[in-house]
Design a protein around this motif. Structure first.
Motif, PDB file in Angstrom:
ATOM      1  N   ARG A   1       0.850  -1.190   0.000  1.00  0.00           N
ATOM      2  CA  ARG A   1       0.000   0.000   0.000  1.00  0.00           C
ATOM      3  C   ARG A   1       0.886   1.240   0.000  1.00  0.00           C
ATOM      4  NH1 ARG A   1       2.420   2.162   4.213  1.00  0.00           N
ATOM      5  NH2 ARG A   1       2.490   0.932   6.094  1.00  0.00           N
ATOM      6  N   TYR A   2       0.260   2.375  -0.261  1.00  0.00           N
ATOM      7  CA  TYR A   2       0.973   3.642  -0.212  1.00  0.00           C
ATOM      8  C   TYR A   2       0.022   4.718   0.311  1.00  0.00           C
ATOM      9  CZ  TYR A   2      -1.549   5.412  -4.292  1.00  0.00           C
ATOM     10  OH  TYR A   2      -2.530   5.849  -5.136  1.00  0.00           O
ATOM     11  N   ALA A   3       0.599   5.793   0.829  1.00  0.00           N
ATOM     12  CA  ALA A   3      -0.177   6.943   1.284  1.00  0.00           C
ATOM     13  C   ALA A   3       0.663   8.189   1.050  1.00  0.00           C
ATOM     14  CB  ALA A   3      -0.548   6.809   2.762  1.00  0.00           C
ATOM     15  N   ILE A   4       0.011   9.280   0.631  1.00  0.00           N
ATOM     16  CA  ILE A   4       0.725  10.530   0.405  1.00  0.00           C
ATOM     17  C   ILE A   4       0.035  11.654   1.167  1.00  0.00           C
ATOM     18  CG2 ILE A   4       1.807  10.004  -1.799  1.00  0.00           C
ATOM     19  CD1 ILE A   4      -0.505  11.178  -3.260  1.00  0.00           C
ATOM     20  N   LYS A   5       0.860  12.546   1.728  1.00  0.00           N
ATOM     21  CA  LYS A   5       0.382  13.732   2.439  1.00  0.00           C
ATOM     22  C   LYS A   5       1.019  14.957   1.790  1.00  0.00           C
ATOM     23  CE  LYS A   5       0.336  13.790   6.998  1.00  0.00           C
ATOM     24  NZ  LYS A   5      -1.039  13.782   7.556  1.00  0.00           N
ATOM     25  N   TYR A   6       0.289  16.057   1.805  1.00  0.00           N
ATOM     26  CA  TYR A   6       0.784  17.306   1.218  1.00  0.00           C
ATOM     27  C   TYR A   6       0.418  18.464   2.129  1.00  0.00           C
ATOM     28  CZ  TYR A   6       1.215  21.259  -2.027  1.00  0.00           C
ATOM     29  OH  TYR A   6       1.544  22.449  -2.614  1.00  0.00           O
ATOM     30  N   ASP A   7       1.388  19.340   2.355  1.00  0.00           N
ATOM     31  CA  ASP A   7       1.181  20.554   3.146  1.00  0.00           C
ATOM     32  C   ASP A   7       0.709  20.233   4.560  1.00  0.00           C
ATOM     33  OD1 ASP A   7       1.202  23.199   3.751  1.00  0.00           O
ATOM     34  OD2 ASP A   7      -0.590  23.736   2.609  1.00  0.00           O
ATOM     35  N   ASP A   8       1.190  19.104   5.092  1.00  0.00           N
ATOM     36  CA  ASP A   8       0.916  18.722   6.476  1.00  0.00           C
ATOM     37  C   ASP A   8      -0.568  18.536   6.759  1.00  0.00           C
ATOM     38  OD1 ASP A   8       2.379  17.860   8.579  1.00  0.00           O
ATOM     39  OD2 ASP A   8       2.563  19.794   9.576  1.00  0.00           O
ATOM     40  N   GLY A   9      -1.337  18.295   5.712  1.00  0.00           N
ATOM     41  CA  GLY A   9      -2.769  18.102   5.911  1.00  0.00           C
ATOM     42  C   GLY A   9      -3.115  16.639   6.017  1.00  0.00           C
ATOM     43  N   ALA A  10      -4.368  16.312   5.705  1.00  0.00           N
ATOM     44  CA  ALA A  10      -4.805  14.922   5.738  1.00  0.00           C
ATOM     45  C   ALA A  10      -4.168  14.168   4.573  1.00  0.00           C
ATOM     46  CB  ALA A  10      -6.331  14.861   5.640  1.00  0.00           C
ATOM     47  N   PHE A  11      -4.287  12.851   4.594  1.00  0.00           N
ATOM     48  CA  PHE A  11      -3.770  12.055   3.499  1.00  0.00           C
ATOM     49  C   PHE A  11      -4.504  12.423   2.212  1.00  0.00           C
ATOM     50  CE2 PHE A  11      -2.364   9.173   6.938  1.00  0.00           C
ATOM     51  CZ  PHE A  11      -1.039   9.035   6.541  1.00  0.00           C
ATOM     52  N   VAL A  12      -3.732  12.726   1.173  1.00  0.00           N
ATOM     53  CA  VAL A  12      -4.308  13.051  -0.126  1.00  0.00           C
ATOM     54  C   VAL A  12      -4.834  11.792  -0.801  1.00  0.00           C
ATOM     55  CG1 VAL A  12      -3.759  13.902  -2.441  1.00  0.00           C
ATOM     56  CG2 VAL A  12      -2.831  15.070  -0.435  1.00  0.00           C
ATOM     57  N   ARG A  13      -4.076  10.723  -0.691  1.00  0.00           N
ATOM     58  CA  ARG A  13      -4.478   9.473  -1.338  1.00  0.00           C
ATOM     59  C   ARG A  13      -3.881   8.317  -0.556  1.00  0.00           C
ATOM     60  NH1 ARG A  13      -6.190   8.911  -6.889  1.00  0.00           N
ATOM     61  NH2 ARG A  13      -6.911   6.794  -7.176  1.00  0.00           N
ATOM     62  N   GLU A  14      -4.653   7.273  -0.377  1.00  0.00           N
ATOM     63  CA  GLU A  14      -4.182   6.024   0.196  1.00  0.00           C
ATOM     64  C   GLU A  14      -4.679   4.904  -0.704  1.00  0.00           C
ATOM     65  OE1 GLU A  14      -4.292   5.836   4.738  1.00  0.00           O
ATOM     66  OE2 GLU A  14      -5.854   7.312   4.298  1.00  0.00           O
ATOM     67  N   GLY A  15      -3.837   3.939  -0.961  1.00  0.00           N
ATOM     68  CA  GLY A  15      -4.281   2.874  -1.839  1.00  0.00           C
ATOM     69  C   GLY A  15      -3.280   1.742  -1.946  1.00  0.00           C
ATOM     70  N   GLY A  16      -3.507   0.908  -2.924  1.00  0.00           N
ATOM     71  CA  GLY A  16      -2.698  -0.281  -3.162  1.00  0.00           C
ATOM     72  C   GLY A  16      -3.396  -1.222  -4.125  1.00  0.00           C
ATOM     73  N   ARG A  17      -4.742  -1.109  -4.168  1.00  0.00           N
ATOM     74  CA  ARG A  17      -5.538  -1.938  -5.083  1.00  0.00           C
ATOM     75  C   ARG A  17      -5.746  -1.184  -6.398  1.00  0.00           C
ATOM     76  NH1 ARG A  17      -8.550  -6.188  -2.691  1.00  0.00           N
ATOM     77  NH2 ARG A  17      -8.380  -6.286  -0.421  1.00  0.00           N
TER      78      ARG A  17
END
Length: 341
Positions: free
Chosen positions: A108-124
């Protein structure tokens, strides 16, 4: 600490290290005009299939990307950097087209931008997945507004633009031929003539070949050339290559004409495996598509819809009136568009 690539499950010490990297991200202080970016990535057991990149949509430059290939073991990586405020596009690709989860591990992967909430989480996903977020700098008005606003707005405007999350196509390079070391994946259009396809410093009587002579007719160490109007004998073509993963192709190359007169032409064609006919993709005509002889011209934005095709090949064919009508070809590149759901 143990190497992440050693085991299929993380040890307690590895978890300690990951927590330490997260703590380092939280403590990261960015200079003015920059914000935090974080990627938390865990591959499946076939890590070599995974690659990713982060590109700045406002400048067109790649800011971050995976470095080399991951090992074919579970790899956990935390990437955190300060990057300029901008609009970004993150693309993650699985070359085997089965994503990162869950047949061969819970990648899986997760990305955050500008110290906010996760922009995207996924793997499927299958071949690729993309997210676009942030925004380009707002342009300031050239002058003050004519009339001042009648009153202050009820709510102060937000200083941070909303995240724009979307999926977009992803382009990857199928091949790039400079012809400096040989024909690469090209060949003469007609292999029955043993004279064709030679590497020469003088053109002689050949209707196609690889030119290594005077520098003005090549952009590197060599170029390919076509001349005259003898159907396949006046052509060069690439071998069949895989297109099953792509929605369409973009063809790019440079060319220079020699003694082409107004109205003289050459054509760019393509053929899918299993089909007998070549289809004309574009006809190039002197004074319509280019005006000056002996000047390099760039070709971009020429597209092929691949539909349900599995393999394709591309051909360039001369339509000149005599042997003095020559087209030199260099830096031939094909890109494939992957549909990102």
């Amino acid at each position: 600490y143990s190497d992440d690539r050693c085991l299929r499950e993380f040890t307690s010490l590895q978890r300690v290290r990951m927590r330490a990297e997260w703590d380092a991200y939280r403590q990261l202080v960015c200079p003015e005009g920059e914000v935090k970016f974080l990627l938390d990535l865990k591959t499946d057991i076939y890590g070599s299939e995974t690659s990713w990149r982060l590109s700045d949509e406002c400048t067109g430059k790649i800011v971050l990307r995976s470095e080399g290939k991951y090992e074919d073991e579970i790899t956990h990586e935390v990437v955190y950097e300060c990057i300029p405020k901008s609009k970004y596009r993150f693309v993650i690709v699985d070359s085997y087209k089965d994503g990162m989860c869950c047949d061969h591990g819970d990648g899986r992967y997760a990305i955050k931008y500008d110290d906010g909430a996760f922009v995207r989480e996924g793997g499927r996903f299958q071949r690729a997945e993309a997210s676009t977020f942030g925004s380009c700098a707002m342009e300031l008005p050239s002058s003050s507004p004519t009339n001042a606003p009648s009153s202050s707005p009820t709510n102060a405007p937000s200083t941070t633009p909303p995240l724009e999350i979307m999926s977009e196509p992803y382009w990857e390079q199928c091949f790039l031929n400079t012809f400096d070391d040989g024909w690469d994946n090209f060949m003469p259009g007609d292999m029955s003539n043993a004279e064709n396809g030679k590497s020469v410093s003088g053109l002689g009587g050949l209707v196609n070949g690889r030119y290594v002579g005077t520098a003005q007719w090549r952009q590197g160490d060599a170029s390919l050339f076509i001349r005259h109007n003898r159907n396949q004998a006046s052509a060069i073509k690439c071998v069949f290559f895989d297109v099953a993963d792509y929605e369409r192709l973009e063809v790019r190359f440079t060319y220079k004409s020699f003694r082409y007169e107004p109205g003289d032409q050459f054509v760019l064609e393509y053929q899918f495996m299993g089909e007998s006919d070549w289809k004309i993709l574009k006809t190039f005509e002197r004074n319509r598509d280019w005006t000056k002889d002996r000047v390099w011209n760039d070709v971009t934005n020429v597209f092929i819809d691949t539909k349900e095709a599995v393999k394709a090949r591309i051909r360039l064919r001369g339509l000149g009136d005599d042997m003095n009508d020559i087209i030199f070809i260099d830096n031939f590149e094909v890109l494939g568009e992957i549909a990102v759901p």
